[in-house]
Design an enzyme around this catalytic site. Structure first.
Site, PDB file in Angstrom:
ATOM      1  N   ASP A 118      -5.989  18.732 -15.823  1.00 40.94           N
ATOM      2  CA  ASP A 118      -6.384  17.769 -15.793  1.00 40.94           C
ATOM      3  C   ASP A 118      -6.095  17.523 -17.260  1.00 40.94           C
ATOM      4  O   ASP A 118      -6.225  18.263 -18.786  1.00 40.94           O
ATOM      5  CB  ASP A 118      -7.946  17.271 -16.017  1.00 40.94           C
ATOM      6  N   LYS A 131      -7.116   6.243 -19.937  1.00 37.40           N
ATOM      7  CA  LYS A 131      -7.660   6.443 -21.295  1.00 37.40           C
ATOM      8  C   LYS A 131      -6.300   6.560 -22.326  1.00 37.40           C
ATOM      9  O   LYS A 131      -5.490   5.654 -22.300  1.00 37.40           O
ATOM     10  CB  LYS A 131      -7.944   8.196 -21.210  1.00 37.40           C
ATOM     11  N   TYR A 169     -15.164  17.534 -16.505  1.00 37.16           N
ATOM     12  CA  TYR A 169     -15.646  16.286 -16.239  1.00 37.16           C
ATOM     13  C   TYR A 169     -16.440  15.808 -15.186  1.00 37.16           C
ATOM     14  O   TYR A 169     -15.959  16.055 -13.768  1.00 37.16           O
ATOM     15  CB  TYR A 169     -14.196  15.301 -16.157  1.00 37.16           C
ATOM     16  N   ARG A 228       0.926  -1.773   0.134  1.00 33.26           N
ATOM     17  CA  ARG A 228      -0.085  -0.497  -0.357  1.00 33.26           C
ATOM     18  C   ARG A 228       0.783   1.421   0.034  1.00 33.26           C
ATOM     19  O   ARG A 228       0.288   2.163  -0.530  1.00 33.26           O
ATOM     20  CB  ARG A 228      -0.804  -0.209   0.466  1.00 33.26           C
TER      21      ARG A 228
END
Ligand SMILES: *Cc1c(COP(=O)(O)O)cnc(C)c1O
Length: 374
Positions: free
Chosen positions: A173, A198, A99, A47
Protein backbone atom coordinates in the site's frame (compact mmCIF):
# COMPACT_ATOMS: atom_id res chain seq x y z
CA UNK A 1 12.22 10.50 -18.15
CA UNK A 2 12.11 11.85 -14.62
CA UNK A 3 9.01 11.61 -12.47
CA UNK A 4 8.15 15.35 -12.73
CA UNK A 5 7.98 14.98 -16.51
CA UNK A 6 6.01 11.74 -16.42
CA UNK A 7 3.58 13.26 -13.90
CA UNK A 8 2.69 15.90 -16.49
CA UNK A 9 2.91 13.91 -19.73
CA UNK A 10 2.28 10.19 -19.14
CA UNK A 11 -1.15 9.10 -20.38
CA UNK A 12 -1.88 12.51 -21.92
CA UNK A 13 -2.42 12.96 -25.65
CA UNK A 14 -3.38 15.95 -27.76
CA UNK A 15 -7.03 15.36 -28.73
CA UNK A 16 -6.91 14.43 -32.44
CA UNK A 17 -10.38 15.87 -33.14
CA UNK A 18 -9.90 19.34 -31.60
CA UNK A 19 -6.24 19.80 -30.67
CA UNK A 20 -7.25 20.20 -27.02
CA UNK A 21 -4.14 20.13 -24.85
CA UNK A 22 -5.94 19.12 -21.68
CA UNK A 23 -7.55 15.67 -21.87
CA UNK A 24 -11.27 16.08 -22.63
CA UNK A 25 -13.78 14.46 -20.25
CA UNK A 26 -15.52 11.62 -22.07
CA UNK A 27 -18.90 11.21 -20.42
CA UNK A 28 -20.27 8.89 -23.11
CA UNK A 29 -21.14 5.50 -21.64
CA UNK A 30 -21.16 3.80 -25.03
CA UNK A 31 -18.95 3.83 -28.13
CA UNK A 32 -19.74 3.27 -31.80
CA UNK A 33 -19.13 -0.06 -33.51
CA UNK A 34 -17.89 -0.30 -37.08
CA UNK A 35 -20.21 -1.61 -39.85
CA UNK A 36 -18.46 -4.95 -39.35
CA UNK A 37 -19.46 -4.87 -35.66
CA UNK A 38 -16.01 -4.20 -34.24
CA UNK A 39 -14.71 -1.52 -31.88
CA UNK A 40 -11.99 0.08 -34.00
CA UNK A 41 -11.16 2.78 -31.40
CA UNK A 42 -10.78 0.31 -28.56
CA UNK A 43 -13.76 1.34 -26.44
CA UNK A 44 -17.22 -0.27 -26.22
CA UNK A 45 -18.88 0.52 -22.88
CA UNK A 46 -17.62 2.67 -20.00
CA UNK A 47 -17.74 0.00 -17.30
CA UNK A 48 -15.23 -1.98 -19.38
CA UNK A 49 -12.97 0.94 -20.22
CA UNK A 50 -13.16 4.67 -20.78
CA UNK A 51 -10.66 7.15 -22.29
CA UNK A 52 -10.24 9.06 -19.01
CA UNK A 53 -9.72 5.90 -17.00
CA UNK A 54 -7.23 4.61 -19.54
CA UNK A 55 -5.28 7.89 -19.45
CA UNK A 56 -5.05 7.74 -15.66
CA UNK A 57 -4.03 4.07 -15.75
CA UNK A 58 -1.27 4.76 -18.27
CA UNK A 59 0.01 7.60 -16.12
CA UNK A 60 -0.01 5.56 -12.90
CA UNK A 61 1.73 2.59 -14.54
CA UNK A 62 4.42 4.99 -15.70
CA UNK A 63 4.84 6.69 -12.30
CA UNK A 64 5.27 3.36 -10.49
CA UNK A 65 7.38 1.76 -13.21
CA UNK A 66 4.77 -0.99 -13.69
CA UNK A 67 3.47 -2.69 -16.81
CA UNK A 68 -0.28 -2.24 -16.17
CA UNK A 69 -2.61 -0.35 -13.85
CA UNK A 70 -6.27 -0.55 -12.89
CA UNK A 71 -8.18 2.39 -11.47
CA UNK A 72 -11.03 1.74 -9.05
CA UNK A 73 -13.83 3.74 -7.46
CA UNK A 74 -11.97 3.86 -4.11
CA UNK A 75 -8.88 2.57 -2.35
CA UNK A 76 -10.95 -0.03 -0.53
CA UNK A 77 -12.44 -1.23 -3.82
CA UNK A 78 -8.86 -2.27 -4.69
CA UNK A 79 -8.62 -4.27 -1.46
CA UNK A 80 -12.03 -5.85 -2.11
CA UNK A 81 -11.09 -6.86 -5.66
CA UNK A 82 -7.79 -8.38 -4.51
CA UNK A 83 -9.34 -10.36 -1.67
CA UNK A 84 -12.07 -11.62 -4.04
CA UNK A 85 -9.30 -13.19 -6.10
CA UNK A 86 -8.29 -15.47 -3.21
CA UNK A 87 -9.68 -18.97 -2.63
CA UNK A 88 -11.30 -20.21 0.58
CA UNK A 89 -8.54 -21.40 2.92
CA UNK A 90 -5.91 -19.05 1.47
CA UNK A 91 -3.72 -17.28 3.98
CA UNK A 92 -2.99 -13.54 4.09
CA UNK A 93 -0.20 -11.84 6.01
CA UNK A 94 -0.84 -8.17 6.82
CA UNK A 95 0.67 -5.64 9.25
CA UNK A 96 -0.78 -5.54 12.77
CA UNK A 97 -1.31 -1.78 12.35
CA UNK A 98 -2.72 -2.05 8.81
CA UNK A 99 -5.16 0.61 7.57
CA UNK A 100 -8.32 -0.32 9.54
CA UNK A 101 -10.45 -0.62 6.40
CA UNK A 102 -8.49 -3.67 5.24
CA UNK A 103 -9.30 -5.49 8.49
CA UNK A 104 -12.97 -4.60 7.96
CA UNK A 105 -12.98 -5.91 4.39
CA UNK A 106 -11.27 -9.17 5.35
CA UNK A 107 -13.18 -9.68 8.60
CA UNK A 108 -16.66 -8.36 7.90
CA UNK A 109 -17.16 -8.55 4.13
CA UNK A 110 -15.20 -11.78 3.55
CA UNK A 111 -15.71 -13.29 7.01
CA UNK A 112 -17.70 -16.16 5.50
CA UNK A 113 -15.10 -16.75 2.77
CA UNK A 114 -12.91 -18.91 5.02
CA UNK A 115 -9.71 -16.92 4.67
CA UNK A 116 -6.92 -17.14 7.24
CA UNK A 117 -5.19 -13.90 8.17
CA UNK A 118 -2.12 -13.26 10.32
CA UNK A 119 -1.63 -9.69 11.48
CA UNK A 120 2.03 -9.28 12.41
CA UNK A 121 4.51 -6.54 13.18
CA UNK A 122 6.22 -6.45 9.80
CA UNK A 123 8.95 -4.16 11.07
CA UNK A 124 10.13 -7.29 12.90
CA UNK A 125 11.36 -9.42 10.03
CA UNK A 126 11.59 -12.59 12.19
CA UNK A 127 7.91 -12.26 13.17
CA UNK A 128 7.05 -11.84 9.51
CA UNK A 129 9.09 -14.90 8.52
CA UNK A 130 7.42 -17.00 11.21
CA UNK A 131 3.95 -15.98 9.97
CA UNK A 132 4.45 -17.37 6.43
CA UNK A 133 2.70 -20.68 5.71
CA UNK A 134 2.49 -23.04 2.72
CA UNK A 135 -1.02 -21.65 2.13
CA UNK A 136 0.10 -17.99 2.14
CA UNK A 137 -1.02 -16.31 -1.09
CA UNK A 138 -1.13 -12.60 -0.31
CA UNK A 139 1.45 -10.55 1.59
CA UNK A 140 0.17 -7.03 2.23
CA UNK A 141 2.70 -4.38 3.31
CA UNK A 142 2.03 -0.80 4.32
CA UNK A 143 4.97 1.53 4.76
CA UNK A 144 5.00 4.11 6.26
CA UNK A 145 2.13 2.81 8.37
CA UNK A 146 -0.79 4.57 9.91
CA UNK A 147 -0.72 6.27 12.41
CA UNK A 148 2.62 5.32 14.02
CA UNK A 149 4.59 5.79 10.78
CA UNK A 150 6.34 2.45 11.21
CA UNK A 151 8.73 1.54 8.39
CA UNK A 152 8.90 -1.92 6.82
CA UNK A 153 11.96 -3.07 4.86
CA UNK A 154 10.47 -3.87 1.44
CA UNK A 155 13.57 -5.67 0.12
CA UNK A 156 13.59 -8.00 3.14
CA UNK A 157 9.85 -8.76 2.77
CA UNK A 158 10.37 -9.60 -0.91
CA UNK A 159 13.37 -11.85 -0.21
CA UNK A 160 11.54 -13.90 2.44
CA UNK A 161 8.32 -14.10 0.41
CA UNK A 162 10.21 -15.40 -2.64
CA UNK A 163 12.08 -17.90 -0.50
CA UNK A 164 8.75 -19.19 0.82
CA UNK A 165 7.59 -20.17 -2.66
CA UNK A 166 6.25 -19.00 -6.00
CA UNK A 167 2.59 -18.74 -4.91
CA UNK A 168 2.90 -15.56 -2.87
CA UNK A 169 1.91 -12.23 -4.37
CA UNK A 170 3.31 -9.22 -2.50
CA UNK A 171 1.35 -5.95 -2.49
CA UNK A 172 2.51 -2.66 -0.99
CA UNK A 173 0.00 0.00 0.00
CA UNK A 174 1.88 3.03 -1.28
CA UNK A 175 -0.68 5.65 -0.24
CA UNK A 176 1.45 7.44 2.36
CA UNK A 177 4.68 7.39 0.35
CA UNK A 178 3.36 8.01 -3.18
CA UNK A 179 5.47 6.99 -6.20
CA UNK A 180 7.44 10.20 -5.71
CA UNK A 181 9.08 9.05 -2.47
CA UNK A 182 9.12 5.27 -2.80
CA UNK A 183 9.19 2.77 -5.68
CA UNK A 184 8.07 -0.59 -4.27
CA UNK A 185 8.17 -2.34 -7.67
CA UNK A 186 11.89 -1.53 -7.92
CA UNK A 187 12.34 -3.33 -4.60
CA UNK A 188 10.76 -6.45 -6.15
CA UNK A 189 7.23 -6.00 -4.77
CA UNK A 190 4.70 -7.49 -7.24
CA UNK A 191 1.97 -4.84 -7.04
CA UNK A 192 1.36 -1.40 -5.54
CA UNK A 193 -2.05 -0.31 -4.24
CA UNK A 194 -3.09 3.30 -3.74
CA UNK A 195 -5.92 5.24 -2.30
CA UNK A 196 -5.72 7.97 -4.98
CA UNK A 197 -8.11 9.90 -2.72
CA UNK A 198 -5.06 11.07 -0.81
CA UNK A 199 -1.86 12.49 -2.36
CA UNK A 200 -2.45 11.48 -5.99
CA UNK A 201 -5.74 13.37 -6.28
CA UNK A 202 -4.18 15.74 -3.79
CA UNK A 203 -7.00 18.25 -3.31
CA UNK A 204 -9.48 16.37 -1.08
CA UNK A 205 -12.14 16.41 -3.78
CA UNK A 206 -12.23 12.93 -5.34
CA UNK A 207 -12.35 9.33 -4.05
CA UNK A 208 -10.41 6.70 -5.97
CA UNK A 209 -8.05 3.74 -5.87
CA UNK A 210 -5.47 2.10 -8.09
CA UNK A 211 -3.59 -1.16 -8.46
CA UNK A 212 -0.33 -1.20 -10.44
CA UNK A 213 1.52 -4.38 -11.31
CA UNK A 214 5.11 -5.12 -12.27
CA UNK A 215 4.19 -8.23 -14.26
CA UNK A 216 1.25 -10.42 -15.27
CA UNK A 217 -0.08 -12.39 -12.31
CA UNK A 218 -3.30 -14.18 -11.48
CA UNK A 219 -4.39 -11.83 -8.68
CA UNK A 220 -4.09 -8.82 -10.97
CA UNK A 221 -6.13 -10.58 -13.67
CA UNK A 222 -8.76 -11.61 -11.13
CA UNK A 223 -8.91 -8.04 -9.77
CA UNK A 224 -9.50 -6.83 -13.32
CA UNK A 225 -12.38 -9.30 -13.73
CA UNK A 226 -13.81 -8.48 -10.33
CA UNK A 227 -13.87 -4.83 -11.37
CA UNK A 228 -15.24 -5.27 -14.90
CA UNK A 229 -18.01 -7.63 -13.85
CA UNK A 230 -18.44 -6.36 -10.30
CA UNK A 231 -18.57 -2.74 -11.44
CA UNK A 232 -16.32 -0.88 -8.96
CA UNK A 233 -15.27 1.64 -11.59
CA UNK A 234 -14.41 5.33 -11.18
CA UNK A 235 -16.35 7.92 -13.19
CA UNK A 236 -14.66 9.73 -16.10
CA UNK A 237 -14.75 12.99 -14.12
CA UNK A 238 -13.14 11.31 -11.10
CA UNK A 239 -10.34 10.02 -13.33
CA UNK A 240 -9.94 13.44 -14.92
CA UNK A 241 -9.70 15.16 -11.51
CA UNK A 242 -7.16 12.62 -10.26
CA UNK A 243 -5.03 12.98 -13.37
CA UNK A 244 -5.14 16.76 -13.02
CA UNK A 245 -3.98 16.41 -9.43
CA UNK A 246 -1.05 14.26 -10.56
CA UNK A 247 0.34 17.15 -12.69
CA UNK A 248 1.67 18.73 -9.49
CA UNK A 249 2.22 15.56 -7.41
CA UNK A 250 6.04 15.57 -7.21
CA UNK A 251 6.17 19.24 -6.20
CA UNK A 252 3.38 18.98 -3.66
CA UNK A 253 4.76 15.87 -2.01
CA UNK A 254 8.24 17.33 -1.70
CA UNK A 255 6.91 20.56 -0.22
CA UNK A 256 4.72 18.59 2.19
CA UNK A 257 7.73 16.47 3.21
CA UNK A 258 9.80 19.60 3.89
CA UNK A 259 6.97 21.14 5.90
CA UNK A 260 6.43 17.92 7.86
CA UNK A 261 10.13 17.73 8.76
CA UNK A 262 10.00 21.27 10.17
CA UNK A 263 6.83 20.55 12.14
CA UNK A 264 8.31 17.27 13.45
CA UNK A 265 11.46 19.07 14.63
CA UNK A 266 9.36 21.72 16.34
CA UNK A 267 7.23 19.13 18.13
CA UNK A 268 10.21 16.92 19.07
CA UNK A 269 11.60 19.57 21.45
CA UNK A 270 8.26 20.88 22.74
CA UNK A 271 7.73 20.42 26.48
CA UNK A 272 4.04 19.51 26.04
CA UNK A 273 4.90 16.68 23.66
CA UNK A 274 5.81 13.19 24.86
CA UNK A 275 6.81 11.57 21.55
CA UNK A 276 6.86 12.34 17.83
CA UNK A 277 6.46 9.62 15.21
CA UNK A 278 8.13 10.77 12.00
CA UNK A 279 10.58 8.61 10.02
CA UNK A 280 12.62 11.69 9.15
CA UNK A 281 13.73 12.08 12.78
CA UNK A 282 16.99 10.22 13.51
CA UNK A 283 15.56 8.63 16.68
CA UNK A 284 12.62 7.03 14.81
CA UNK A 285 13.01 3.22 14.85
CA UNK A 286 12.68 2.99 11.06
CA UNK A 287 14.79 6.02 10.18
CA UNK A 288 17.71 4.10 8.61
CA UNK A 289 15.46 1.93 6.42
CA UNK A 290 13.35 4.93 5.44
CA UNK A 291 16.47 6.88 4.47
CA UNK A 292 17.42 3.98 2.19
CA UNK A 293 14.05 3.19 0.60
CA UNK A 294 12.45 6.65 0.44
CA UNK A 295 13.70 9.84 -1.20
CA UNK A 296 12.07 12.01 1.50
CA UNK A 297 9.99 11.15 4.56
CA UNK A 298 6.52 12.28 3.54
CA UNK A 299 3.89 14.69 4.76
CA UNK A 300 2.34 12.51 7.49
CA UNK A 301 3.33 12.42 11.15
CA UNK A 302 1.80 11.77 14.51
CA UNK A 303 2.66 12.82 18.05
CA UNK A 304 1.66 11.99 21.58
CA UNK A 305 0.93 14.86 23.92
CA UNK A 306 2.00 14.72 27.57
CA UNK A 307 -1.30 13.79 29.13
CA UNK A 308 -4.48 11.92 28.42
CA UNK A 309 -7.09 11.46 25.71
CA UNK A 310 -8.71 14.69 26.94
CA UNK A 311 -5.43 16.59 26.66
CA UNK A 312 -5.05 15.42 23.05
CA UNK A 313 -8.66 16.25 22.15
CA UNK A 314 -8.15 19.66 23.81
CA UNK A 315 -5.11 20.40 21.63
CA UNK A 316 -7.05 19.47 18.47
CA UNK A 317 -9.96 21.63 19.65
CA UNK A 318 -7.69 24.69 20.00
CA UNK A 319 -6.26 24.50 16.49
CA UNK A 320 -7.45 27.24 14.15
CA UNK A 321 -5.47 26.52 10.99
CA UNK A 322 -5.23 22.71 11.18
CA UNK A 323 -8.68 21.40 10.30
CA UNK A 324 -10.11 18.64 12.49
CA UNK A 325 -10.93 16.04 9.85
CA UNK A 326 -9.97 12.59 8.67
CA UNK A 327 -8.13 11.71 5.45
CA UNK A 328 -4.80 13.10 4.26
CA UNK A 329 -2.70 14.25 1.35
CA UNK A 330 -4.57 17.44 0.45
CA UNK A 331 -3.48 21.07 0.36
CA UNK A 332 -5.01 21.82 3.79
CA UNK A 333 -3.30 20.59 6.93
CA UNK A 334 -5.48 18.25 8.97
CA UNK A 335 -5.37 17.10 12.60
CA UNK A 336 -7.06 13.96 13.82
CA UNK A 337 -7.52 12.08 17.08
CA UNK A 338 -7.22 8.57 15.60
CA UNK A 339 -8.23 6.56 18.67
CA UNK A 340 -11.72 8.08 18.75
CA UNK A 341 -12.17 7.35 15.03
CA UNK A 342 -10.96 3.77 15.34
CA UNK A 343 -13.28 2.92 18.25
CA UNK A 344 -13.00 1.05 21.56
CA UNK A 345 -10.75 -1.82 20.40
CA UNK A 346 -8.12 0.50 18.93
CA UNK A 347 -4.42 -0.06 19.64
CA UNK A 348 -3.63 3.60 18.88
CA UNK A 349 -2.50 5.54 21.99
CA UNK A 350 -5.27 7.76 23.38
CA UNK A 351 -2.93 10.77 23.64
CA UNK A 352 -1.97 10.58 19.94
CA UNK A 353 -2.81 13.13 17.27
CA UNK A 354 -2.14 12.52 13.59
CA UNK A 355 -1.20 15.36 11.26
CA UNK A 356 -1.49 15.52 7.50
CA UNK A 357 0.77 18.41 6.58
CA UNK A 358 -0.50 20.53 3.73
CA UNK A 359 0.91 23.33 1.62
CA UNK A 360 0.53 26.27 4.00
CA UNK A 361 3.63 28.10 5.24
CA UNK A 362 5.27 26.22 8.11
CA UNK A 363 5.58 29.41 10.19
CA UNK A 364 1.78 29.55 10.30
CA UNK A 365 1.40 25.81 10.95
CA UNK A 366 3.90 25.90 13.80
CA UNK A 367 2.32 29.03 15.30
CA UNK A 368 -1.05 27.24 15.28
CA UNK A 369 0.38 24.17 17.06
CA UNK A 370 2.30 26.34 19.55
CA UNK A 371 -0.92 28.16 20.47
CA UNK A 372 -2.86 24.88 20.75
CA UNK A 373 -0.20 23.23 22.93
CA UNK A 374 -0.01 26.03 25.49
C1 LIG B 1 -7.49 6.04 2.80
C2 LIG B 1 -6.66 4.82 2.74
C3 LIG B 1 -7.14 3.64 2.16
C4 LIG B 1 -8.57 3.50 1.67
O1 LIG B 1 -8.82 4.29 0.56
P1 LIG B 1 -10.27 4.94 0.21
O2 LIG B 1 -9.99 5.71 -1.01
O3 LIG B 1 -10.69 5.75 1.39
O4 LIG B 1 -11.20 3.78 -0.02
C5 LIG B 1 -6.28 2.56 2.10
N1 LIG B 1 -5.03 2.61 2.59
C6 LIG B 1 -4.53 3.73 3.15
C7 LIG B 1 -3.13 3.74 3.66
C8 LIG B 1 -5.33 4.88 3.25
O5 LIG B 1 -4.83 5.97 3.83
Amino acid sequence: MKIETRAVHAGRHIDPATGAVTTPIHLSTTFERSPAGEYPRGFSYSREDNPNRRALEECLASLEGGTQALCFSSGLAVVTALVQGLEPGDHIVAPDDVYWGLRKVIGEVFGKWGLETSYVDMTNIDDFHAALRPSTRLVWVETPSNPLMKITDLTAIVALSRQAGPNIVTVCDGTFATPVLQQPLDCGIDMVAHSTTKYLGGHSDVIGGALITRHENYLFERARKSQRYGGSVPSPFDCWLTLRGIDTLPWRVRAQSENAMKVARFLAVHRAVEKVHYPGLPDHAGHKIAARQMSAFGGMLSFQVRGTRETALGVAAKCKLFIRATSLGGAHSLIEHRASVEGPDTRTPQNLLRLSIGLEHTDDLIADLERALT
